[in-house]
Scaffold this motif. Sequence first.
Motif, PDB file in Angstrom:
ATOM      1  N   PHE A   1     -22.376-112.669 -47.679  1.00 59.76           N
ATOM      2  CA  PHE A   1     -23.790-112.931 -47.403  1.00 59.76           C
ATOM      3  C   PHE A   1     -24.029-113.076 -45.894  1.00 59.76           C
ATOM      4  CE2 PHE A   1     -24.148-113.637 -51.920  1.00 59.76           C
ATOM      5  CZ  PHE A   1     -25.443-113.211 -52.205  1.00 59.76           C
ATOM      6  N   THR A   2     -23.094-113.674 -45.185  1.00 58.41           N
ATOM      7  CA  THR A   2     -23.203-113.770 -43.732  1.00 58.41           C
ATOM      8  C   THR A   2     -23.145-112.378 -43.114  1.00 58.41           C
ATOM      9  OG1 THR A   2     -22.193-115.963 -43.759  1.00 58.41           O
ATOM     10  CG2 THR A   2     -22.147-114.784 -41.665  1.00 58.41           C
ATOM     11  N   TRP A   3     -22.248-111.530 -43.622  1.00 63.18           N
ATOM     12  CA  TRP A   3     -22.127-110.154 -43.143  1.00 63.18           C
ATOM     13  C   TRP A   3     -23.451-109.412 -43.352  1.00 63.18           C
ATOM     14  CZ3 TRP A   3     -22.775-105.303 -45.012  1.00 63.18           C
ATOM     15  CH2 TRP A   3     -22.243-104.247 -44.258  1.00 63.18           C
ATOM     16  N   VAL A   4     -24.066-109.567 -44.498  1.00 63.35           N
ATOM     17  CA  VAL A   4     -25.342-108.904 -44.781  1.00 63.35           C
ATOM     18  C   VAL A   4     -26.381-109.300 -43.733  1.00 63.35           C
ATOM     19  CG1 VAL A   4     -27.304-108.853 -46.392  1.00 63.35           C
ATOM     20  CG2 VAL A   4     -24.969-108.559 -47.260  1.00 63.35           C
ATOM     21  N   LEU A   5     -26.470-110.580 -43.462  1.00 60.06           N
ATOM     22  CA  LEU A   5     -27.475-111.061 -42.509  1.00 60.06           C
ATOM     23  C   LEU A   5     -27.220-110.563 -41.084  1.00 60.06           C
ATOM     24  CD1 LEU A   5     -27.968-114.701 -43.807  1.00 60.06           C
ATOM     25  CD2 LEU A   5     -29.446-112.708 -44.195  1.00 60.06           C
ATOM     26  N   THR A   6     -25.962-110.378 -40.731  1.00 54.26           N
ATOM     27  CA  THR A   6     -25.652-109.948 -39.364  1.00 54.26           C
ATOM     28  C   THR A   6     -25.595-108.422 -39.207  1.00 54.26           C
ATOM     29  OG1 THR A   6     -23.262-110.174 -39.741  1.00 54.26           O
ATOM     30  CG2 THR A   6     -24.424-112.082 -38.807  1.00 54.26           C
ATOM     31  N   HIS A   7     -25.644-107.690 -40.305  1.00 51.67           N
ATOM     32  CA  HIS A   7     -25.574-106.224 -40.232  1.00 51.67           C
ATOM     33  C   HIS A   7     -26.834-105.551 -40.775  1.00 51.67           C
ATOM     34  CE1 HIS A   7     -21.357-107.286 -39.660  1.00 51.67           C
ATOM     35  NE2 HIS A   7     -21.246-106.112 -39.069  1.00 51.67           N
ATOM     36  N   GLY A   8     -27.912-106.291 -40.869  1.00 48.95           N
ATOM     37  CA  GLY A   8     -29.156-105.759 -41.421  1.00 48.95           C
ATOM     38  C   GLY A   8     -29.681-104.548 -40.683  1.00 48.95           C
ATOM     39  N   GLU A   9     -29.631-104.585 -39.377  1.00 47.54           N
ATOM     40  CA  GLU A   9     -30.160-103.465 -38.583  1.00 47.54           C
ATOM     41  C   GLU A   9     -29.312-102.204 -38.772  1.00 47.54           C
ATOM     42  OE1 GLU A   9     -33.028-103.192 -36.857  1.00 47.54           O
ATOM     43  OE2 GLU A   9     -33.485-105.177 -37.668  1.00 47.54           O
ATOM     44  N   VAL A  10     -28.007-102.373 -38.814  1.00 50.11           N
ATOM     45  CA  VAL A  10     -27.093-101.223 -38.909  1.00 50.11           C
ATOM     46  C   VAL A  10     -27.272-100.480 -40.235  1.00 50.11           C
ATOM     47  CG1 VAL A  10     -24.652-100.533 -38.962  1.00 50.11           C
ATOM     48  CG2 VAL A  10     -25.406-102.348 -37.420  1.00 50.11           C
ATOM     49  N   TYR A  11     -27.441-101.222 -41.345  1.00 48.14           N
ATOM     50  CA  TYR A  11     -27.483-100.604 -42.668  1.00 48.14           C
ATOM     51  C   TYR A  11     -28.878-100.584 -43.293  1.00 48.14           C
ATOM     52  CZ  TYR A  11     -22.469-100.576 -42.276  1.00 48.14           C
ATOM     53  OH  TYR A  11     -21.188-100.327 -41.848  1.00 48.14           O
ATOM     54  N   GLY A  12     -29.897-100.948 -42.532  1.00 49.43           N
ATOM     55  CA  GLY A  12     -31.267-100.894 -43.045  1.00 49.43           C
ATOM     56  C   GLY A  12     -31.546-101.911 -44.122  1.00 49.43           C
ATOM     57  N   PHE A  13     -31.025-103.131 -43.957  1.00 51.25           N
ATOM     58  CA  PHE A  13     -31.268-104.208 -44.919  1.00 51.25           C
ATOM     59  C   PHE A  13     -32.550-104.954 -44.555  1.00 51.25           C
ATOM     60  CE2 PHE A  13     -26.371-104.882 -45.111  1.00 51.25           C
ATOM     61  CZ  PHE A  13     -26.227-103.822 -45.979  1.00 51.25           C
ATOM     62  N   ASP A  14     -33.368-105.218 -45.544  1.00 54.79           N
ATOM     63  CA  ASP A  14     -34.491-106.146 -45.373  1.00 54.79           C
ATOM     64  C   ASP A  14     -33.926-107.532 -45.655  1.00 54.79           C
ATOM     65  OD1 ASP A  14     -36.685-107.803 -45.584  1.00 54.79           O
ATOM     66  OD2 ASP A  14     -37.771-106.513 -46.997  1.00 54.79           O
ATOM     67  N   THR A  15     -33.497-108.222 -44.613  1.00 57.44           N
ATOM     68  CA  THR A  15     -32.803-109.498 -44.795  1.00 57.44           C
ATOM     69  C   THR A  15     -33.738-110.634 -45.201  1.00 57.44           C
ATOM     70  OG1 THR A  15     -32.920-109.938 -42.415  1.00 57.44           O
ATOM     71  CG2 THR A  15     -30.900-108.879 -43.252  1.00 57.44           C
ATOM     72  N   GLY A  16     -35.012-110.359 -45.302  1.00 54.52           N
ATOM     73  CA  GLY A  16     -35.943-111.333 -45.871  1.00 54.52           C
ATOM     74  C   GLY A  16     -35.996-111.248 -47.378  1.00 54.52           C
ATOM     75  N   HIS A  17     -35.320-110.238 -47.939  1.00 51.04           N
ATOM     76  CA  HIS A  17     -35.302-110.028 -49.393  1.00 51.04           C
ATOM     77  C   HIS A  17     -33.875-109.696 -49.822  1.00 51.04           C
ATOM     78  CE1 HIS A  17     -39.547-109.400 -48.342  1.00 51.04           C
ATOM     79  NE2 HIS A  17     -39.746-110.023 -49.490  1.00 51.04           N
ATOM     80  N   VAL A  18     -33.056-110.730 -49.954  1.00 50.95           N
ATOM     81  CA  VAL A  18     -31.661-110.575 -50.345  1.00 50.95           C
ATOM     82  C   VAL A  18     -31.476-111.251 -51.701  1.00 50.95           C
ATOM     83  CG1 VAL A  18     -29.257-111.061 -49.744  1.00 50.95           C
ATOM     84  CG2 VAL A  18     -30.920-110.572 -47.933  1.00 50.95           C
ATOM     85  N   PHE A  19     -30.911-110.513 -52.634  1.00 51.18           N
ATOM     86  CA  PHE A  19     -30.722-110.993 -53.999  1.00 51.18           C
ATOM     87  C   PHE A  19     -29.252-110.896 -54.381  1.00 51.18           C
ATOM     88  CE2 PHE A  19     -34.818-108.978 -53.431  1.00 51.18           C
ATOM     89  CZ  PHE A  19     -35.692-109.981 -53.832  1.00 51.18           C
ATOM     90  N   GLY A  20     -28.844-111.674 -55.349  1.00 50.60           N
ATOM     91  CA  GLY A  20     -27.479-111.619 -55.857  1.00 50.60           C
ATOM     92  C   GLY A  20     -27.488-111.332 -57.339  1.00 50.60           C
ATOM     93  N   VAL A  21     -26.519-110.560 -57.780  1.00 50.60           N
ATOM     94  CA  VAL A  21     -26.319-110.313 -59.198  1.00 50.60           C
ATOM     95  C   VAL A  21     -24.823-110.466 -59.456  1.00 50.60           C
ATOM     96  CG1 VAL A  21     -26.117-107.796 -58.894  1.00 50.60           C
ATOM     97  CG2 VAL A  21     -26.736-108.720 -61.120  1.00 50.60           C
ATOM     98  N   GLY A  22     -24.499-111.159 -60.529  1.00 48.14           N
ATOM     99  CA  GLY A  22     -23.093-111.378 -60.833  1.00 48.14           C
ATOM    100  C   GLY A  22     -22.813-111.229 -62.308  1.00 48.14           C
ATOM    101  N   ASP A  23     -21.655-110.698 -62.608  1.00 46.27           N
ATOM    102  CA  ASP A  23     -21.220-110.500 -63.983  1.00 46.27           C
ATOM    103  C   ASP A  23     -20.102-111.492 -64.279  1.00 46.27           C
ATOM    104  OD1 ASP A  23     -20.695-109.265 -66.487  1.00 46.27           O
ATOM    105  OD2 ASP A  23     -19.175-107.993 -65.568  1.00 46.27           O
ATOM    106  N   SER A  24     -20.305-112.342 -65.283  1.00 45.49           N
ATOM    107  CA  SER A  24     -19.281-113.263 -65.752  1.00 45.49           C
ATOM    108  C   SER A  24     -18.794-114.170 -64.613  1.00 45.49           C
ATOM    109  CB  SER A  24     -18.144-112.480 -66.416  1.00 45.49           C
ATOM    110  OG  SER A  24     -17.278-113.330 -67.112  1.00 45.49           O
ATOM    111  N   ALA A  25     -17.538-114.028 -64.193  1.00 45.09           N
ATOM    112  CA  ALA A  25     -17.036-114.868 -63.098  1.00 45.09           C
ATOM    113  C   ALA A  25     -17.882-114.687 -61.844  1.00 45.09           C
ATOM    114  CB  ALA A  25     -15.572-114.531 -62.798  1.00 45.09           C
ATOM    115  N   GLY A  26     -18.423-113.494 -61.645  1.00 44.20           N
ATOM    116  CA  GLY A  26     -19.295-113.242 -60.499  1.00 44.20           C
ATOM    117  C   GLY A  26     -20.587-114.035 -60.591  1.00 44.20           C
ATOM    118  N   GLY A  27     -21.137-114.165 -61.807  1.00 43.95           N
ATOM    119  CA  GLY A  27     -22.324-115.001 -61.997  1.00 43.95           C
ATOM    120  C   GLY A  27     -22.014-116.458 -61.711  1.00 43.95           C
TER     121      GLY A  27
END
Length: 175
Positions: free
Chosen positions: A116-142
């Motif tokens: 999540f820290t990486w996402v926030l610091t690399h938003g410009e490089v990969y075109g992330f809208d860092t004001g809209h970050v969501f998580g999805v997890g399956d089982s242990a990931g949830g």
Amino acid sequence: MSQTSDIVRARFTEGDNIRDAGLTTPEDIRRYDDIPYGPDPQWQVLDVYRPRAAEGQKLPVIVSVHGGGWVYGDKERYQFYCMNLAQRGFAVVNFTYRLAPEFQFPAPLEDTNLVFTWVLTHGEVYGFDTGHVFGVGDSAGGHLLGLYADFCTIRATGPDSPSSRRRASPPPPSP
């Protein structure tokens, strides 16, 4: 490694191989593979998937946390699911985290935080809208996302805030 984790890994791998047989990257997806997010090049890597039609646009981000009973899984096992999410107009971050029994808790939670820290610091490089970050997890990931959300809430409000105290209070007695 434990006998149980060996069995889980073998059985889950067998089923996942059947599920993913013949699948390929859709032509409408642009992928960035094997990007390090931490110091361990085997365990701490991620992929980013984006719809090709959204080139140059900032997109809301979904961070996918794979399942596998804390002993199985990696980004390769969830790539097709994640690319399907990207086809719906999201930038998707799909990562591998450190597993038990090779690593002890809280290693996977630390890895989730790093991503999540990486996402926030690399938003410009990969075109992330860092004001809209969501998580999805399956089982242990949830489970990891639930723990991470709690961790972020406590950090944001403080362990002694009224909302933290309310959340930690025991339930009222039954009538």
